[in-house]
Design a protein around this motif. Structure first.
Motif, PDB file in Angstrom:
ATOM      1  N   LEU A  95       0.829  -1.199   0.000  1.00  0.00           N
ATOM      2  CA  LEU A  95       0.000   0.000   0.000  1.00  0.00           C
ATOM      3  C   LEU A  95       0.865   1.251   0.000  1.00  0.00           C
ATOM      4  O   LEU A  95       0.601   2.210  -0.743  1.00  0.00           O
ATOM      5  N   ASP A  96       1.921   1.250   0.810  1.00  0.00           N
ATOM      6  CA  ASP A  96       2.842   2.393   0.837  1.00  0.00           C
ATOM      7  C   ASP A  96       3.497   2.590  -0.527  1.00  0.00           C
ATOM      8  O   ASP A  96       3.651   3.723  -1.002  1.00  0.00           O
ATOM      9  N   GLN A  97       3.888   1.490  -1.148  1.00  0.00           N
ATOM     10  CA  GLN A  97       4.523   1.576  -2.465  1.00  0.00           C
ATOM     11  C   GLN A  97       3.559   2.148  -3.500  1.00  0.00           C
ATOM     12  O   GLN A  97       3.942   2.975  -4.336  1.00  0.00           O
ATOM     13  N   HIS A  98       2.309   1.703  -3.448  1.00  0.00           N
ATOM     14  CA  HIS A  98       1.304   2.219  -4.382  1.00  0.00           C
ATOM     15  C   HIS A  98       1.061   3.713  -4.160  1.00  0.00           C
ATOM     16  O   HIS A  98       0.901   4.476  -5.121  1.00  0.00           O
ATOM     17  N   ALA A 100       3.948   5.651  -5.590  1.00  0.00           N
ATOM     18  CA  ALA A 100       3.863   5.670  -7.054  1.00  0.00           C
ATOM     19  C   ALA A 100       2.760   6.614  -7.523  1.00  0.00           C
ATOM     20  O   ALA A 100       2.919   7.325  -8.525  1.00  0.00           O
ATOM     21  N   PHE A 101       1.643   6.623  -6.810  1.00  0.00           N
ATOM     22  CA  PHE A 101       0.516   7.478  -7.199  1.00  0.00           C
ATOM     23  C   PHE A 101       0.923   8.949  -7.213  1.00  0.00           C
ATOM     24  O   PHE A 101       0.707   9.663  -8.203  1.00  0.00           O
ATOM     25  N   VAL A 158      -6.239   4.318  -3.211  1.00  0.00           N
ATOM     26  CA  VAL A 158      -5.106   4.582  -4.096  1.00  0.00           C
ATOM     27  C   VAL A 158      -5.207   3.777  -5.389  1.00  0.00           C
ATOM     28  O   VAL A 158      -4.697   4.211  -6.437  1.00  0.00           O
ATOM     29  N   ILE A 159      -5.875   2.625  -5.357  1.00  0.00           N
ATOM     30  CA  ILE A 159      -6.013   1.819  -6.574  1.00  0.00           C
ATOM     31  C   ILE A 159      -6.875   2.549  -7.600  1.00  0.00           C
ATOM     32  O   ILE A 159      -6.582   2.538  -8.803  1.00  0.00           O
ATOM     33  N   ARG A 218      -5.565   3.586 -11.293  1.00  0.00           N
ATOM     34  CA  ARG A 218      -6.278   3.196 -12.516  1.00  0.00           C
ATOM     35  C   ARG A 218      -6.627   4.430 -13.354  1.00  0.00           C
ATOM     36  O   ARG A 218      -6.572   4.395 -14.592  1.00  0.00           O
ATOM     37  N   MET A 219      -6.988   5.511 -12.683  1.00  0.00           N
ATOM     38  CA  MET A 219      -7.271   6.750 -13.417  1.00  0.00           C
ATOM     39  C   MET A 219      -6.004   7.285 -14.083  1.00  0.00           C
ATOM     40  O   MET A 219      -6.043   7.796 -15.208  1.00  0.00           O
ATOM     41  N   LEU A 220      -4.882   7.157 -13.399  1.00  0.00           N
ATOM     42  CA  LEU A 220      -3.611   7.569 -14.002  1.00  0.00           C
ATOM     43  C   LEU A 220      -3.261   6.683 -15.196  1.00  0.00           C
ATOM     44  O   LEU A 220      -2.737   7.164 -16.209  1.00  0.00           O
ATOM     45  N   ASP A 221      -3.550   5.389 -15.070  1.00  0.00           N
ATOM     46  CA  ASP A 221      -3.304   4.479 -16.191  1.00  0.00           C
ATOM     47  C   ASP A 221      -4.136   4.876 -17.406  1.00  0.00           C
ATOM     48  O   ASP A 221      -3.660   4.840 -18.548  1.00  0.00           O
TER      49      ASP A 221
END
Length: 412
Positions: A82-85, A88-89, A117-118, A122-125
């Motif tokens: 979760l911290d990594q995500h 990255a976000f 954060v997911i 996904r919105m960034l993707d």
């Protein structure tokens, strides 16, 4: 003649009426027939799928499938993932903001509303898919990925070591005592912890060859050796001066009448004296070397910062928003505290992990680093007004008064 004319007119009218009726009748029959044919044709078209349009697969279908499987199931994530995500976000959001600030803002607002954060990733993707032909944007994303893989997590070097996390856990175990000292002294808890961090790191200086040799004790809050007393390493004469300033109204460091009523001067721990050192027989020192949650170390630290603030504010200089100056004063002592318009940060110099620091500089870094920010936040109200403290701590002051009067049953 008249009768003959009237008789001829009546048949003509009947003939016209029959003609109108016949035309209307056949018209209605034809309309109904046409409508029936339309319904039959529609039914046949649906049955034989004559109206179906031929479809095609979206050119981005492969990307859609990859993105759908990118992050797995949310419930499978642990705290590290979760911290990594989250890292990255925010990093990717910064890249997108460089090219499409409106979309970056919308994505951030969605993240703020959902706290998921997911969803944000996904919105960034999706935005990245729309920008797949933008060579500069794609290049920046690749550089960002290299940065994440090859660089340490934080810009603050001292917080990138695993042992720092262990030290934070030790500090958090003292959080109740730190909060109590903060509430009583009216000094922001983060300022108190800032001095603790500076003092603990300072104990492990550049005299050691390897970082782990002197940073390992971070795994617990250390009592100082040959420097001072308590986890914030307060010198004996400094501790006595702190107590003197609480009652000496002529002292430039006198913080106000309230503070003299905050300390139980009778509190002592003679069982801690297991040596012949004369200073250890003093109640003040016994309070500082008390184990457990180190409450008195934090309280005296709060008193000391409050006294420096009182001296400077009395001279016309507000240093409440200068953690590096407060940290420097904590380190250099009363005799070097000279209020002025442009104070200098510094103090003791030491080396951690090959990097040189000053006490005040490290205090500045920690204060604004965000480390332990949830437990010890920046409040923008570093020093609580005395009147507010008197009201907030009324019951505590009553307890101290009873203890000073010898009532051993008084409860804080």
């Amino acid at each position: 003649m008249a009768d003959s004319t009237n008789n001829d007119t009546k048949p003509n009218k009947r003939s016209k009426l029959r003609k109108v009726f016949r035309i209307s009748y056949f018209t209605m029959i034809h309309v109904l027939a046409i409508f029936a044919l339309f319904l039959i044709a529609t039914a046949l078209a649906v049955h034989f799928k004559w109206t179906n349009q031929s479809g095609t697969t979206d050119v981005n279908n492969r990307y859609f499938e990859e993105l759908a499987e990118e992050y797995g199931q949310d419930q499978d994530m642990d705290s590290i993932q979760l911290d990594q995500h989250q890292d990255a976000f925010f990093q990717r959001l910064g890249v997108l903001a460089k090219y499409k600030p409106i979309d970056a803002r919308n994505i951030y607002m969605a993240y703020e509303n959902s706290h998921d954060v997911i969803i944000g990733l996904r919105m960034l993707d999706a935005a990245s898919l729309m920008l797949k032909e933008n060579a500069e944007y794609q290049r920046d994303l690749k550089e960002l990925k290299k940065f994440r893989n090859g660089r340490k997590k934080s810009v603050y070097e001292w917080s990138n070591y695993k042992v720092w996390d262990e030290f934070c856990l030790a500090v958090l175990r003292d959080s109740a005592a730190i909060d109590s000292a903060s509430r009583i002294s009216g000094v922001e808890s983060r300022l108190i912890v800032m001095c603790l961090v500076g003092e603990q790191v300072r104990m492990f200086n550049s005299g050691r060859e390897r970082f782990k040799q002197y940073v390992y004790p971070f795994s617990r809050v250390m009592l100082a050796n040959n420097r001072g007393y308590g986890v914030t390493s307060i010198l004996e004469h400094t501790a006595l001066k702190i107590e003197s300033n609480l009652t000496n109204k002529k002292s430039p460091f006198y913080p106000g009448d309230y503070f003299a009523k905050c300390l139980n001067y009778n509190d002592s721990f003679p069982s801690l004296v297991v040596d012949s050192i004369e200073a250890h027989k003093h109640k003040t020192i016994q309070r500082l070397i008390q184990g457990g949650d180190h409450f008195y170390s934090y309280l005296y630290t709060g008193f000391l910062l409050r006294q420096y603030y009182a001296q400077w504010i009395r001279a016309g200089y507000d240093i409440s928003n200068r953690p590096e100056v407060l940290g420097t004063l904590f380190n250099i002592g009363f005799h070097k505290s000279v209020p002025k318009a442009k104070p200098e940060a510094g103090g003791s110099a030491f080396n951690v992990g090959g990097k040189d620091y000053t006490f005040g500089g490290l205090c500045f870094e920690f204060y604004y680093s965000g480390a332990m920010i949830k437990e010890f936040p920046i409040t923008r109200k570093a020093f609580i007004p005395i009147k507010e403290l008197e009201k907030k701590n009324e019951k505590y002051l009553e307890t101290i008064e009873k203890l000073m009067a010898g009532d051993s049953l008084a409860v804080e």
